[in-house]
Motif scaffolding. Structure first.
Motif, PDB file in Angstrom:
ATOM      1  N   ASP A 125       0.741  -1.225   0.175  1.00  0.00           N
ATOM      2  CA  ASP A 125       0.104  -0.107   0.110  1.00  0.00           C
ATOM      3  C   ASP A 125       1.013   1.124   0.011  1.00  0.00           C
ATOM      4  OD1 ASP A 125      -1.750   2.072   0.596  1.00  0.00           O
ATOM      5  OD2 ASP A 125      -3.086   0.707   1.860  1.00  0.00           O
ATOM      6  N   ALA A 126       0.918   1.908  -1.225  1.00  0.00           N
ATOM      7  CA  ALA A 126       1.924   3.259  -1.283  1.00  0.00           C
ATOM      8  C   ALA A 126       1.318   4.149  -0.123  1.00  0.00           C
ATOM      9  CB  ALA A 126       1.908   3.665  -2.748  1.00  0.00           C
ATOM     10  N   GLU A 127       0.084   4.247  -0.163  1.00  0.00           N
ATOM     11  CA  GLU A 127      -0.366   5.376   0.817  1.00  0.00           C
ATOM     12  C   GLU A 127       0.072   5.113   2.161  1.00  0.00           C
ATOM     13  OE1 GLU A 127      -4.615   7.739   1.745  1.00  0.00           O
ATOM     14  OE2 GLU A 127      -4.563   5.798   0.427  1.00  0.00           O
ATOM     15  N   VAL A 128       0.289   4.038   2.598  1.00  0.00           N
ATOM     16  CA  VAL A 128       0.498   3.618   3.968  1.00  0.00           C
ATOM     17  C   VAL A 128       2.020   3.894   4.016  1.00  0.00           C
ATOM     18  CG1 VAL A 128       0.932   1.552   5.657  1.00  0.00           C
ATOM     19  CG2 VAL A 128      -1.197   1.678   4.296  1.00  0.00           C
ATOM     20  N   LEU A 129       2.798   3.507   3.027  1.00  0.00           N
ATOM     21  CA  LEU A 129       4.328   3.646   2.714  1.00  0.00           C
ATOM     22  C   LEU A 129       4.661   5.223   2.907  1.00  0.00           C
ATOM     23  CD1 LEU A 129       7.131   2.339   2.663  1.00  0.00           C
ATOM     24  CD2 LEU A 129       6.655   2.299  -0.090  1.00  0.00           C
ATOM     25  N   ARG A 130       3.901   5.970   2.121  1.00  0.00           N
ATOM     26  CA  ARG A 130       4.083   7.522   2.214  1.00  0.00           C
ATOM     27  C   ARG A 130       3.921   8.089   3.650  1.00  0.00           C
ATOM     28  NH1 ARG A 130       1.387   7.262  -3.116  1.00  0.00           N
ATOM     29  NH2 ARG A 130      -0.690   7.894  -1.744  1.00  0.00           N
ATOM     30  N   LEU A 172       4.349  -5.353   4.080  1.00  0.00           N
ATOM     31  CA  LEU A 172       4.748  -3.980   4.725  1.00  0.00           C
ATOM     32  C   LEU A 172       4.029  -3.910   6.212  1.00  0.00           C
ATOM     33  CD1 LEU A 172       5.936  -1.406   4.627  1.00  0.00           C
ATOM     34  CD2 LEU A 172       3.954  -0.428   3.604  1.00  0.00           C
ATOM     35  N   GLU A 173       5.094  -3.791   6.944  1.00  0.00           N
ATOM     36  CA  GLU A 173       4.516  -3.638   8.528  1.00  0.00           C
ATOM     37  C   GLU A 173       5.253  -2.050   8.878  1.00  0.00           C
ATOM     38  OE1 GLU A 173       5.593  -5.405  12.702  1.00  0.00           O
ATOM     39  OE2 GLU A 173       6.115  -6.573  11.035  1.00  0.00           O
ATOM     40  N   VAL A 174       4.447  -1.160   9.600  1.00  0.00           N
ATOM     41  CA  VAL A 174       4.914  -0.140   9.871  1.00  0.00           C
ATOM     42  C   VAL A 174       5.129  -0.360  11.595  1.00  0.00           C
ATOM     43  CG1 VAL A 174       4.419   2.411  10.341  1.00  0.00           C
ATOM     44  CG2 VAL A 174       3.598   1.395   8.461  1.00  0.00           C
TER      45      VAL A 174
END
Length: 223
Positions: free
Chosen positions: A127-132, A192-194
């Protein structure tokens, strides 16, 4: 108002009701309310509506070259950006058109410069939005990564920036596995994990160091 700005006019009440998730009866009341607030909306039930003047946004003025530059930049994002970013660029272009005087709005709509891509970049597998947002919040991230040869590694990275390089979107960051700056293609990232760890306020200075390093390497190799 945003639906009136962005949808092709005239827009039927049914289409506006679907877009805003209300009943047609509620939509008619909303149109009357917007007119009461100063928005100039042409049309009526059965014929569709056209936003003539948006009273909620002050008029803007741009030089012709500024308008062309804005259109070119936004259309390039629409052509090569990830889905959420492309949608944001489309929305921004519609808002800009609604704020311009009539003559400049027409020039915006029919700008000479444009951008397209017959070979769009591969879509991100995260998810590019989560990455940004993780980069903006300066939060450490973790993900699985496959390199060009298919070798898989588990990475933990300080995300610094997302850059469109040649034909793909890449995350630029500090890789803890390699203990150095690295670029990761978004279409090769998975799971992806924040994480909770913050590296604030180092993102801006780290990104500046990365670009200085890239320039030095480019000069060294005569690029």
């Amino acid at each position: 108002m945003q639906a009136l700005r962005s949808l092709p006019s005239p827009v039927t009440a049914e289409r506006l009701a679907d877009e805003t998730d209300v009943s047609v009866r509620t939509l008619y009341r909303d149109i009357d309310s917007l007119r009461g607030l100063g928005a100039v909306i042409d049309g009526e039930a059965g014929f569709g509506y056209t936003l003539i003047e948006d009273a909620t946004l002050p008029p803007l003025g741009f030089e012709d070259e500024e308008l062309e530059a804005l259109v070119l930049g936004l259309r390039e994002v629409m052509a090569v950006g990830d889905p959420s970013l492309a949608k944001g660029a489309e929305s921004a272009l519609a808002k800009l058109g609604a704020r311009l005087p009539e003559g400049q709005s027409r020039r915006l709509k029919h700008a000479v410069l444009s951008a397209t891509s017959f070979f769009p970049p591969p879509p991100p597998t995260v998810d590019a939005e989560v990455l940004r947002q993780a980069a903006w919040d300066e939060r450490r991230i973790r993900f699985n990564y496959s390199d060009a040869k298919g070798a898989k590694t588990r990475r933990e990275v300080y995300p610094l920036s997302i850059v469109f390089m040649q034909s793909s979107h890449c995350l630029v960051g500090w890789c803890h596995l390699r203990n150095d700056y690295r670029a990761f293609r978004l279409d090769r990232m998975l799971d992806l994990e924040v994480m909770d760890e913050s590296f604030r306020p180092r993102r801006v200075s780290m990104l500046r160091d990365y670009w200085q390093k890239m320039r030095a390497e480019a000069l060294e190799h005569g690029y």
